[in-house]
Motif scaffolding. Structure first.
Motif, PDB file in Angstrom:
ATOM      1  N   LEU A   1      32.627  55.964 -59.300  1.00  0.00           N
ATOM      2  CA  LEU A   1      32.084  55.407 -60.402  1.00  0.00           C
ATOM      3  C   LEU A   1      32.556  53.981 -60.694  1.00  0.00           C
ATOM      4  O   LEU A   1      31.859  53.329 -61.663  1.00  0.00           O
ATOM      5  N   GLY A   2      33.528  53.361 -59.955  1.00  0.00           N
ATOM      6  CA  GLY A   2      33.856  51.909 -60.049  1.00  0.00           C
ATOM      7  C   GLY A   2      34.548  51.538 -61.429  1.00  0.00           C
ATOM      8  O   GLY A   2      34.445  50.460 -62.124  1.00  0.00           O
ATOM      9  N   VAL A   3      35.215  52.853 -62.069  1.00  0.00           N
ATOM     10  CA  VAL A   3      35.975  52.768 -63.164  1.00  0.00           C
ATOM     11  C   VAL A   3      37.395  52.101 -62.749  1.00  0.00           C
ATOM     12  O   VAL A   3      37.507  52.099 -61.928  1.00  0.00           O
ATOM     13  N   THR A   4      38.156  51.498 -63.963  1.00  0.00           N
ATOM     14  CA  THR A   4      39.359  51.049 -63.709  1.00  0.00           C
ATOM     15  C   THR A   4      40.344  52.057 -63.485  1.00  0.00           C
ATOM     16  O   THR A   4      40.366  53.133 -64.380  1.00  0.00           O
ATOM     17  N   GLU A   5      41.384  52.017 -62.421  1.00  0.00           N
ATOM     18  CA  GLU A   5      42.382  52.922 -62.415  1.00  0.00           C
ATOM     19  C   GLU A   5      43.159  52.873 -63.563  1.00  0.00           C
ATOM     20  O   GLU A   5      43.639  51.696 -63.951  1.00  0.00           O
ATOM     21  N   GLY A   6      43.913  53.884 -64.130  1.00  0.00           N
ATOM     22  CA  GLY A   6      44.467  53.683 -65.395  1.00  0.00           C
ATOM     23  C   GLY A   6      43.717  54.142 -66.669  1.00  0.00           C
ATOM     24  O   GLY A   6      44.421  53.914 -67.635  1.00  0.00           O
ATOM     25  N   GLN A   7      42.557  53.809 -66.589  1.00  0.00           N
ATOM     26  CA  GLN A   7      41.678  54.091 -67.833  1.00  0.00           C
ATOM     27  C   GLN A   7      41.951  55.409 -68.592  1.00  0.00           C
ATOM     28  O   GLN A   7      41.910  56.347 -67.692  1.00  0.00           O
ATOM     29  N   GLU A   8      42.156  55.408 -69.639  1.00  0.00           N
ATOM     30  CA  GLU A   8      42.435  56.926 -70.324  1.00  0.00           C
ATOM     31  C   GLU A   8      40.973  57.389 -70.656  1.00  0.00           C
ATOM     32  O   GLU A   8      39.987  56.957 -70.731  1.00  0.00           O
ATOM     33  N   LEU A   9      40.896  58.817 -70.240  1.00  0.00           N
ATOM     34  CA  LEU A   9      39.481  59.568 -70.316  1.00  0.00           C
ATOM     35  C   LEU A   9      39.712  60.527 -71.260  1.00  0.00           C
ATOM     36  O   LEU A   9      40.515  61.351 -71.480  1.00  0.00           O
ATOM     37  N   ASN A  10      38.986  60.239 -72.381  1.00  0.00           N
ATOM     38  CA  ASN A  10      38.685  61.149 -73.614  1.00  0.00           C
ATOM     39  C   ASN A  10      37.371  61.145 -74.112  1.00  0.00           C
ATOM     40  O   ASN A  10      36.683  60.353 -74.444  1.00  0.00           O
TER      41      ASN A  10
END
Ligand code: UDP
Length: 237
Positions: free
Chosen positions: A105-114
């Motif tokens: 998905l090209g999201v940033t590693e470490g981004q919190e998923l809520n």
């Protein structure tokens, strides 16, 4: 209980029949694999560390009311488990973005998923464990709709129990993979829970303390697993 013939040998564990048809012996080997089995190495102590790690986690989950196949430790590298019909599906919950989610998905590693995400993958190395959805599971008969719903509910319950457990040990439970089976009609947690099948980061430094150390060639793989175990209070002997 008597160990009988080998039934199956996976990438990191071997499974043996016993004189009781309801139980199997799981033997944790030192083999460590990545990239759907394309890379395999032996890591000393790994079988023992993962066996004891898994036993500790399965006992915690059982105490929290989650049905698991784990019965008891038999030796350094072996434990006794219920014999189940396994669903050929991997259930993954993510609290923080990493791994294939980041690539896909090209999201940033470490981004919190809520809220945390829930994903399904088909257990099939030849196909590279493709991502699937709930309708595939039902249509292809990998589990019934009700069994899958129960597996999903249990996967989220495991998150509540283990996020807190690891948090107390100064660790972030980034994501993890669970496998379920059917034992006497009930959906039960199977396979293993160890740093081979989850991501754990140090809360302060965000150092990786899991199998990514192997996948990424960072070294100190078993040392990291043992450090996690030490923080949880596991006695590796
Ligand atoms: N995982 C696993 N077995 C697999 C694929 C993934 O145990 O065959 C675990 C992995 O260790 C991680 C989580 O499931 O904790 C999510 O993995 P991801 O989809 O990010 O895949 P990866 O980046 O490991 O290929």
């Amino acid at each position: 209980m008597e160990k009988r013939a080998e039934l199956y040998s996976g990438k990191a564990k071997s499974v043996y029949e016993t004189d009781d048809q309801d139980y199997l012996v799981l033997a944790f080997r030192n083999d460590t694999s990545a990239f759907d089995g394309k890379r395999i190495e032996q890591l000393e102590r790994k079988g023992m560390v993962n066996n004891k790690f898994n036993a500790f986690i399965m006992e915690k989950l059982k105490a929290a009311g989650i049905p698991t196949h784990f019965e008891r430790l038999l030796s350094d590298q072996e434990c006794l488990v219920k014999r189940m019909d396994m669903m050929p599906v991997e259930c993954v919950v993510r609290n923080i973005a990493a791994g294939s989610l980041v690539r896909r998905l090209g999201v940033t590693e470490g981004q919190e998923l809520n809220p945390p995400t829930f994903e399904l993958f088909l257990k099939n190395d030849a196909l590279g464990d493709p991502m699937i959805n709930e309708s595939h599971v039902e249509t292809f008969g990998w589990a019934t709709r009700e069994q899958l719903a129960r597996a999903k509910e249990l996967t989220y319950q495991v998150n509540d129990v283990l996020k807190a457990l690891f948090d107390d040990a100064g660790l972030l439970l980034v994501d993890y993979k669970l496998e379920f089976g059917i034992f006497k009609g009930e959906v039960v947690l199977g396979d293993e829970f160890s740093p081979d099948g989850c991501r754990l980061w140090d809360k302060e430094t965000r150092d990786k303390m899991d199998k990514d150390r192997f996948r990424q060639g960072l070294g100190g793989v078993i040392e990291a697993y043992e450090e996690v175990g030490r923080r949880l209070g596991i006695d590796f002997g």
